[in-house]
Design an enzyme around this catalytic site. Sequence first.
Site, PDB file in Angstrom:
ATOM      1  N   GLU A 170       0.960  22.561  59.744  1.00 51.92           N
ATOM      2  CA  GLU A 170      -0.372  22.902  58.621  1.00 51.92           C
ATOM      3  C   GLU A 170      -0.762  21.637  58.242  1.00 51.92           C
ATOM      4  OE1 GLU A 170      -1.172  26.154  54.980  1.00 51.92           O
ATOM      5  OE2 GLU A 170       0.984  24.917  55.510  1.00 51.92           O
ATOM      6  N   LYS A 186      -6.446  31.507  56.686  1.00 51.42           N
ATOM      7  CA  LYS A 186      -5.148  32.023  56.221  1.00 51.42           C
ATOM      8  C   LYS A 186      -5.426  33.130  54.899  1.00 51.42           C
ATOM      9  CE  LYS A 186      -1.198  29.661  53.492  1.00 51.42           C
ATOM     10  NZ  LYS A 186      -0.684  28.254  53.271  1.00 51.42           N
ATOM     11  N   CYS A 228       1.573  29.283  57.548  1.00 53.29           N
ATOM     12  CA  CYS A 228       2.435  28.997  56.367  1.00 53.29           C
ATOM     13  C   CYS A 228       2.744  30.328  55.580  1.00 53.29           C
ATOM     14  CB  CYS A 228       1.927  27.954  55.620  1.00 53.29           C
ATOM     15  SG  CYS A 228       3.409  27.162  54.561  1.00 53.29           S
TER      16      CYS A 228
END
Length: 282
Positions: A43, A116, A153
């Site tokens: 990431e 995200k 993540c």
Amino acid sequence: MTQITVAALQLAFSADTAANIAKVSEAVREAAARGAQVILPPELFEGEYFCRVEDEGLFATARPVGEHPSVLAMQALAAELGVHIPTSFFEADGPHHYNSLAMIGPDGAVQGVYRKSHIPDGPGYEEKFYFRPGNTGFKVWPGPGATLGVGVCWDQWYPETARAMMLMGAEVLFYPTAIGSEPHDDSLDTARLWRRAMVGHAVSNVVPVVAANRIGDEHGQIFYGTSFIADERGDILAELGREEEGVITATLDLARVKRHRAAFGFFRDRRPELYGRLVQDI
């Protein structure tokens, strides 16, 4: 095609964007030389993990997808090598900012952008200061003989993320990550929990999982690596330690995975009519 070879990269990064991109590029080339068709960097590899502090000056480092140096470099590399590269980057979209991922195909084109969905906010991981929650919804993309799902993540802790991508047709799940020490509690080591959460997704969805983390000491925040590739039964096919830079690869038999998924019956036996509570606020 019933097999796919995947790779995860584990690297330490600095404040030098050009050097970081060069390091990732070298690792991508190594993975491709080993036969990898989908290559996952960690990431936000463009720089250090800047979300450990709140600094308004860092918003200036965000770029639109078509202008971001990480995305542009990986597009050129993907086209040269004929590989897929899910590329994490700090995205600017008008006045808004996102922790985003560009899925880059083997022709070098961006197949789409995922933003995200789950944004953490805690000591050392103050992402809500920088990023809006993603507005794309979960996404999957066509890959080399397989449909690819990617969460970023903090998304990896949520079983809903994995299951949603599976219901959209994902056949391999990928999670680029930046995670390590917890500044508020020196005794807390989440490395085991981090891996168990994703191995749980592999088992409960009967799907291979690929996770790529960074390593290194960034101003006292220690990133613990332990990147891995697990098969559909949660068995570890390849892994790296806490301080190793490197590339791991594994070849997955998708026909076998499909048979195992059908045999376990998890998707056959779902009861969606009972799950309404899952989409209600607490």
